[in-house]
Design an enzyme around this catalytic site. Structure first.
Site, short mmCIF file in Angstrom:
data_model
loop_
_atom_site.label_atom_id
_atom_site.label_comp_id
_atom_site.label_asym_id
_atom_site.label_seq_id
_atom_site.Cartn_x
_atom_site.Cartn_y
_atom_site.Cartn_z
N GLU A 1 0.83 -1.21 0.00
CA GLU A 1 0.00 0.00 0.00
C GLU A 1 0.87 1.26 0.00
O GLU A 1 0.54 2.25 -0.65
CB GLU A 1 -0.95 -0.02 1.20
CG GLU A 1 -2.04 -1.08 1.03
CD GLU A 1 -2.90 -1.25 2.26
OE1 GLU A 1 -4.07 -0.90 2.20
OE2 GLU A 1 -2.39 -1.74 3.29
N GLU B 1 -4.21 -9.10 3.93
CA GLU B 1 -4.85 -8.70 5.19
C GLU B 1 -6.04 -9.57 5.58
O GLU B 1 -6.30 -9.79 6.77
CB GLU B 1 -5.31 -7.23 5.11
CG GLU B 1 -4.21 -6.22 5.25
CD GLU B 1 -3.58 -5.84 3.91
OE1 GLU B 1 -2.89 -4.82 3.85
OE2 GLU B 1 -3.78 -6.59 2.93
#
Length: 726
Positions: free
Chosen positions: A112, A132
């Site tokens: 990210e 995640e």
């Protein structure tokens, strides 16, 4: 603890290089992110800087957010909105263009951060992904918004929902990375040139959050979301966080990236507050703690480097163990009693390797090298050179005793002697030797080269060195070890012996076995229900193993005629083509009406039904509790007796062997979520339901009763157990 920081320097070409420096892998600790943003601001304010490159130290970019922070923060860990604001303002949208120079891995928050840069350059072998969801949360640093805008909805949703990373080739083809550096030493030069090209207008500077060219048209996108939600529900029934992830992605598609970031934050907070997230984080750390044994791994002892291992028995288990060893470059001697059996064992090993080649897990050349590491034997001639022996013959006590008596004479005094028995007392196996200090249980689960758990069974005589060496071997063959005490069934099989018994009791009470399997697999989340599992293992094995528990724990077993009748009718499961299910040529299972007379006979002999035409009406949740609460009860006995080092070890063992849902955190973690008082109440209700013939099966143990009365968690009591067998 090393400091979490970044290093800053400006090269002669005017490129500021900011290096993530938090050994060993640059996990994104809050202090590391703070330092990153401070140095980004510094670069933007420095008039000599034309562009910025972000790179990782120790030849690695970042594996993601520091997972330890999820433990430290209440409610499962929240993502500070200031981090997302900083990514947008100083990483993606600051005055100077930014490039991520990626080597090793860029996962989770690491990817990210990289996507927040205006471009990405990587080296061959790099892996990139957003895993995640495997921790019960969703991407929280803009991943739900930027990844779809870089590679499109279909692939981005797939990557997030499966938590599977992609390699550099796919990343380049999809557009996740913009350029490939040919080698690690060329990574920074290529990244700096790319950054300068953007700064000087030769390449476009891209803000991922604002892109729309890779997104599918809205009408098509809505269809993709509908399909993805159905698939997520099918593959993960009852789990909320995959849907929350899709909520965030879809909101961003419909309302823009900036609005999507806000929705992502809301969805992240919701996911982080769920028990699923707490459970998966618990298992993540519990799995890593099984190798830490007080009094063994915290001493001055060092593991010996075992090189050659002998495996006795080339059946399914022995050949699987040998395969696991040669895949990790151990030299293996496979011993059998005759050439026919030895040829069969070698053939199974070849088949295991060929299967990996077909799946792309290894090349044919690698398989050939692995196969060259195993040597067949019909005698003990070469056993003086082996460092460890793993016996994997049938569960026959006299046979095992004869083998161990031979091994004592035929091996070096420092050779580890281990048995793969699943239920037999280890002391009994080595009873006719004087080598008790080097005897240990090495209980693999079938198929041994695939299943990730290894139960290491310690007796009161097993030396610390032998335990340490076996722990080290488990790591080298990529198994998660759990050290357990010596008792019937050890940890996993002992805890789960009530599982099939409870399921059989429900059938004897009038319930349909196929409906039971649907509830346990489909609703609770086990890989398969108890009757499908019985068919996989075999009714003959079930009968044999069950007898061990009948003999060891006669006061708390349920004796059903169902499994003996299945054996009498030769319905052994997959191996015979029919069991509770019938199997086609491809071993696909389907219900079989022919078992109904067997079930009727078992019900009649059980006598649990006052009125055979009126079986009890149980909800799906009650079926789950009827089957699993006795398992919890036995787990509590295992904790109270100190059979495992800590409750978390039992959680890991149940997840990695029986497939207890990791999303529930393992057996004891789940039981603590349910609550001891509720479990006791339901066990007492079930005892009343079945009457005196089977009531003892549900009697709560003292450990469970004590937790219910005091309100403490089951895992808390485990750490205070004084009657440890470890």
């Amino acid at each position: 603890m090393p400091e979490a920081t970044t290093q800053y320097r400006v090269e002669s070409d005017g490129v500021a290089v900011i290096t993530l420096a938090y050994p060993p892998l640059n996990a994104l600790h809050p202090q590391l992110l703070k330092s990153l943003f401070e140095n980004l601001d510094r670069a933007h304010r420095d008039p000599s800087v034309k562009a910025v490159v972000v790179v990782g130290s120790n030849n690695n970019f970042s594996p993601g957010f520091d997972i330890q922070q999820f433990r430290n923060q209440a409610g499962g860990g929240g993502i500070d909105n200031q981090i997302n604001a900083a990514i947008c303002s100083v990483l993606e949208g600051g005055p100077k263009p930014t490039v991520a120079a990626i080597n090793g891995v860029a996962l989770g928050g690491g990817l990210e951060v990289a996507m927040g840069c205006n471009a990405r350059v990587c080296t061959p072998g790099t892996r990139l992904g957003l895993p995640e969801l495997s921790l019960g949360i969703i991407p929280g640093f803009g991943g739900t918004q930027r990844l779809p805008r870089l590679i499109g909805l279909k692939k981005s949703i797939e990557m997030m929902l499966t938590s599977q990373p992609i390699k550099h080739e796919a990343a380049l083809q999809l557009g996740l990375v913009d350029a490939l550096a040919p080698s690690l030493d060329q990574l920074l030069p290529v990244a700096r040139k790319y950054a300068l090209d953007m700064a000087e207008g030769r390449k476009p500077r891209v803000l991922s959050l604002n892109r729309t060219d890779r997104l599918e048209p809205l009408s098509e996108a809505l269809g993709i979301f509908e399909f993805a939600r159905m698939e997520a529900t099918k593959k993960a029934p009852g789990l909320k966080h995959p849907q929350l992830c899709l909520d965030a992605i879809q909101y961003g598609v419909e309302h823009g990236g900036a609005a999507g970031l806000v929705k992502e934050g809301e969805s992240f907070s919701q996911a982080a507050s769920l028990d699923t997230h707490k459970a998966l984080v618990h298992i993540f750390f519990a799995q890593r703690s099984t190798k830490k044994i007080a009094g063994i791994t915290d001493t001055d002892l060092k593991p010996r480097q075992l090189k050659t291992v002998a495996v006795i028995g080339g059946g399914l288990m022995g050949s699987g163990i040998a395969t696991a060893l040669i895949l990790s470059r151990f030299n293996v001697i496979l011993k059998e009693v005759n050439q026919q059996f030895l040829d069969g064992g070698m053939s199974r090993i070849k088949s295991n390797l060929n299967s990996r080649v077909k799946k792309g897990a290894m090349s044919q050349a690698q398989a050939d090298v692995a196969l060259s590491k195993v040597k067949g034997a019909l005698d003990y001639a070469d056993f003086k050179k082996v460092d460890m022996v793993i016996e994997a013959v049938i569960e026959d006590i006299p046979l095992k005793q004869r083998i161990f008596a031979d091994l004592e004479k035929e091996t070096r005094p420092d050779c580890i002697l281990s048995t793969n028995t699943s239920t037999i007392d280890i002391n009994l196996v080595g009873q006719k030797t004087k080598a008790s200090d080097r005897i240990v249980g090495a209980h693999f689960f079938s198929p041994a080269h695939v299943m990730p758990l290894l139960e290491i069974v310690k007796t009161e005589h097993t030396s610390k060195q032998v335990i340490l060496d076996t722990l080290d071997l488990s790591s080298r063959i990529k198994k998660t070890p759990v050290l357990v005490g010596n008792c019937t069934g050890f940890a996993v099989n002992r805890v789960f012996f009530p599982y099939t018994m409870a399921a059989c009791m429900l059938v004897d009470m009038g319930l349909n076995p196929y409906n039971i399997d649907k509830v346990i697999a489909g609703k609770f989340g086990m890989p398969m229900g108890p009757f499908r599992l019985n068919d996989l293992v075999g009714s003959d094995i079930g009968l044999h193993v069950g007898k061990n528990f009948l003999d060891s724990f006669p006061e708390r077993v349920y004796v059903t005629n169902l499994i003996p009748l299945m054996n009498q009718h030769k319905r052994l499961g997959e191996k015979s083509g029919k069991g509770f299910y019938k199997f086609d040529d491809k071993r696909k299972a389907s219900p079989d009406a022919e078992i109904m007379p067997i079930i009727t006979e078992s019900r009649t002999s059980a006598g649990l039904l006052k009125d055979p035409t009126k079986p009890p009406r149980l909800t799906d949740q009650e079926v789950i509790e009827f089957i699993f609460f006795p398992v919890v009860n036995e787990g509590c006995r295992v904790l109270s007796e100190g059979i495992v080092d800590k409750a978390a070890d039992l959680d890991v063992a149940t997840v990695m062997s029986m497939g207890f849902p990791a999303t529930k955190g393992g057996l004891i973690f789940w039981a603590d979520l349910v609550g001891a008082a509720y479990i006791v109440k339901k066990l007492e209700a079930f005892a009343s339901m079945v009457g005196p013939k089977a009531a003892d099966f549900f009697t709560p143990c003292d450990y469970l009763l004590s937790a219910a009365r005091s309100g403490r968690k089951l895992e808390e009591g485990a750490s205070k157990s004084t009657s440890s067998k470890l």
